[in-house]
Scaffold this active site. Structure first.
Site, mmCIF file in Angstrom:
data_model
loop_
_atom_site.group_PDB
_atom_site.id
_atom_site.type_symbol
_atom_site.label_atom_id
_atom_site.label_comp_id
_atom_site.label_asym_id
_atom_site.label_seq_id
_atom_site.Cartn_x
_atom_site.Cartn_y
_atom_site.Cartn_z
ATOM 1 N N HIS A 126 -20.859 -48.104 -38.334
ATOM 2 C CA HIS A 126 -21.313 -47.395 -39.530
ATOM 3 C C HIS A 126 -21.581 -45.935 -39.193
ATOM 4 C CE1 HIS A 126 -24.686 -46.084 -42.232
ATOM 5 N NE2 HIS A 126 -23.670 -46.250 -43.053
ATOM 6 N N ASP A 135 -1.647 -34.594 -40.560
ATOM 7 C CA ASP A 135 -0.212 -34.368 -40.704
ATOM 8 C C ASP A 135 0.457 -34.152 -39.346
ATOM 9 O OD1 ASP A 135 -0.391 -31.544 -39.982
ATOM 10 O OD2 ASP A 135 -1.007 -31.104 -42.031
ATOM 11 N N ASN A 171 -4.571 -33.331 -44.377
ATOM 12 C CA ASN A 171 -5.499 -33.899 -43.409
ATOM 13 C C ASN A 171 -6.743 -34.398 -44.143
ATOM 14 O OD1 ASN A 171 -3.863 -32.756 -41.177
ATOM 15 N ND2 ASN A 171 -4.653 -30.821 -41.954
ATOM 16 N N TYR A 173 -1.535 -28.823 -44.379
ATOM 17 C CA TYR A 173 -2.911 -29.053 -44.839
ATOM 18 C C TYR A 173 -3.116 -30.474 -45.372
ATOM 19 C CZ TYR A 173 -2.509 -23.993 -44.673
ATOM 20 O OH TYR A 173 -2.240 -22.711 -44.278
#
Length: 157
Positions: free
Chosen positions: A22, A30, A132, A130
């Protein structure tokens, strides 16, 4: 192959997702991301794009509901609120699995720093820039008393 599991969930990836606790975070990035440099644990899923991998991971990973923000995406340069089509697809995918959670944009070094601290990083072959995202693992709550639960004793063979 296993019943009910997306085949993108490789043995290594399933092991990593199960081993996370947790609050641990996992990044899915990418093909251009500096994965080797930033990963504490690197899982390569070459030949696969980000959205199917994100969908597969979210099919088994609970998202943390103890904190106000648990899903983060990278941004287009320093433009925090700009959404490329891949960001819209990430948000839509997350909404299917976690309809009450927002995908929070993190600019540049804030995103990179969080990836470096993550439990693991999944590197895809996603060609879009971008693309990600970071997911923070939550918990699976025990069944409430009086609800129907499978009568399976994991210690009986």
């Amino acid at each position: 192959m296993l019943k009910g599991l997306d085949p993108l969930l490789s043995p290594e990836l399933l092991f990593t997702l199960r081993a996370m606790g947790h609050g641990d975070e996992i990044a899915i990035v990418d093909g251009n991301y500096p994965g080797v440099e930033h990963a504490r644990r690197l899982i390569r899923l070459d030949g696969h794009r980000l959205i199917p991998v994100l969908n597969a991971v979210l099919s088994v990973l609970p998202i943390d509901d103890f904190v106000p923000e648990a899903i983060f995406r990278s941004t287009v340069t320093a433009e925090r609120d700009k959404l490329d089509p891949v960001h819209e697809e990430m948000i839509d995918c997350c909404a299917l699995h976690e309809p009450h959670r927002q995908v929070v944009p993190l600019v540049g070094q804030d995103f990179y720093g969080r990836v470096r601290a993550a439990h693991a990083l999944i590197q895809t072959s996603e060609p879009r820039l971008y693309a990600n995202i970071i997911l923070r693992k939550g918990v699976i709550y025990p069944k409430e008393p009086g609800t129907q639960a499978a009568e399976v004793d994991p210690f009986v063979y």
